[in-house]
Write an enzyme that holds these catalytic residues in place. Structure first.
Site, PDB file in Angstrom:
ATOM      1  CG  ASN A  58      -1.873  -1.175   1.247  1.00 22.12           C
ATOM      2  OD1 ASN A  58      -2.322  -1.624   0.200  1.00 22.12           O
ATOM      3  ND2 ASN A  58      -2.183  -1.678   2.431  1.00 22.12           N
ATOM      4  N   GLY A  78      -4.048   3.489   0.637  1.00 21.17           N
ATOM      5  CA  GLY A  78      -4.416   2.771   1.855  1.00 21.17           C
ATOM      6  C   GLY A  78      -3.278   2.560   2.827  1.00 21.17           C
ATOM      7  CG  HIS A 135       4.382  -1.911   5.473  1.00 17.04           C
ATOM      8  ND1 HIS A 135       4.319  -0.548   5.669  1.00 17.04           N
ATOM      9  CD2 HIS A 135       3.107  -2.327   5.337  1.00 17.04           C
ATOM     10  CE1 HIS A 135       3.049  -0.178   5.655  1.00 17.04           C
ATOM     11  NE2 HIS A 135       2.289  -1.237   5.445  1.00 17.04           N
TER      12      HIS A 135
HETATM   13  P1  AMP Z   1      -0.732  -0.275   5.753  1.00 19.89           P
HETATM   14  O1  AMP Z   1      -2.189   0.063   5.785  1.00 19.89           O
HETATM   15  O2  AMP Z   1      -0.283  -0.885   4.460  1.00 19.89           O
HETATM   16  O3  AMP Z   1       0.123   0.905   6.180  1.00 19.89           O
HETATM   17  O4  AMP Z   1      -0.537  -1.432   6.811  1.00 19.89           O
HETATM   18  C1  AMP Z   1      -0.088  -1.221   8.113  1.00 19.89           C
HETATM   19  C2  AMP Z   1      -0.262  -2.520   8.834  1.00 19.89           C
HETATM   20  O5  AMP Z   1       0.496  -2.471  10.018  1.00 19.89           O
HETATM   21  C3  AMP Z   1      -1.700  -2.859   9.236  1.00 19.89           C
HETATM   22  O6  AMP Z   1      -2.090  -4.086   8.652  1.00 19.89           O
HETATM   23  C4  AMP Z   1      -1.640  -2.928  10.771  1.00 19.89           C
HETATM   24  O7  AMP Z   1      -2.453  -3.940  11.295  1.00 19.89           O
HETATM   25  C5  AMP Z   1      -0.161  -3.200  11.008  1.00 19.89           C
HETATM   26  N1  AMP Z   1       0.373  -2.737  12.281  1.00 19.89           N
HETATM   27  C6  AMP Z   1       0.266  -1.513  12.822  1.00 19.89           C
HETATM   28  N2  AMP Z   1       0.919  -1.448  14.003  1.00 19.89           N
HETATM   29  C7  AMP Z   1       1.463  -2.681  14.194  1.00 19.89           C
HETATM   30  C8  AMP Z   1       2.253  -3.255  15.233  1.00 19.89           C
HETATM   31  N3  AMP Z   1       2.621  -2.550  16.315  1.00 19.89           N
HETATM   32  N4  AMP Z   1       2.642  -4.545  15.103  1.00 19.89           N
HETATM   33  C9  AMP Z   1       2.260  -5.266  14.029  1.00 19.89           C
HETATM   34  N5  AMP Z   1       1.531  -4.786  13.015  1.00 19.89           N
HETATM   35  C10 AMP Z   1       1.121  -3.501  13.096  1.00 19.89           C
END
Ligand code: AMP
Ligand code: ZN
Length: 115
Positions: free
Chosen positions: A89, A95, A102
Site C-alpha cells: 500500500n 491505503g 512494508h
Molecule cells: P498499511 O495500511 O499498508 O500501512 O498497513 C499497516 C499494517 O500495520 C496494518 O495491517 C496494521 O495492522 C499493522 N500494524 C500496525 N501497528 C502494528 C504493530 N505494532 N505490530 C504489528 N503490526 C502492526
C-alpha cells in the site's frame, strides 16, 4: 511524524514488541497485529523509508533483500505452499497507514484480496 516516532522503526530496534518470524542485518519480518488472513506478515527494511514512492537507487540493495527473502520466508510456512499475495500500500490514496515502507505477505485462507 518523525522517524523517531515511527512504530516500525521501533519494532526494528526492539523498542516495541512484535512477533518476529525472520530477521537479518537489513530487514525484519513480523506478524501483523491485525491480520486479515490466517497468515499476515509484514516485511520491513530496518532503515526508515517512508513509502514505495520514496524508494531511490540507494535503496536498491535493501529492496532487493526484502523481495529475495519473500520465498525464503514463505517456504517455511505451510499455508503459503500453494501461493500468497504480496501487497505494498502506498500513500493516502493507496491505503497506507504506517508510513514506513512494508510488504504485506498474505495467505492461508480466502480473504478480501482473493477471488
Ligand atoms: P498499511 O495500511 O499498508 O500501512 O498497513 C499497516 C499494517 O500495520 C496494518 O495491517 C496494521 O495492522 C499493522 N500494524 C500496525 N501497528 C502494528 C504493530 N505494532 N505490530 C504489528 N503490526 C502492526
Ligand atoms: Zn520507520
Amino acid at each position: 511524524m518523525t522517524k523517531e516516532e515511527c512504530i516500525f522503526c521501533k519494532i526494528a530496534k526492539k523498542e516495541v514488541d512484535a512477533t518476529i518470524i525472520f530477521e537479518n542485518e537489513s530487514i525484519v519480518a513480523f506478524k501483523d497485529i491485525n491480520p486479515i488472513a490466517k497468515v499476515h506478515i509484514l516485511i520491513i527494511p530496518k532503515i526508515h523509508i517512508t513509502s514505495m514512492n520514496e524508494v531511490q537507487e540507494i535503496h536498491g540493495n535493501i529492496m532487493k533483500e526484502m523481495l529475495l527473502n519473500v520465498p525464503i520466508i514463505a517456504r517455511e510456512i505451510s499455508e503459503l505452499n500453494e501461493g500468497y499475495r504480496l501487497i505494498v500500500n502506498t500513500g493516502k490514496r493507496g491505503g497506507q497507514e504506517v508510513m514506513h515502507v512494508h510488504l504485506h505477505l498474505i495467505g492461508g485462507q480466502r480473504s478480501i484480496f482473493q477471488s
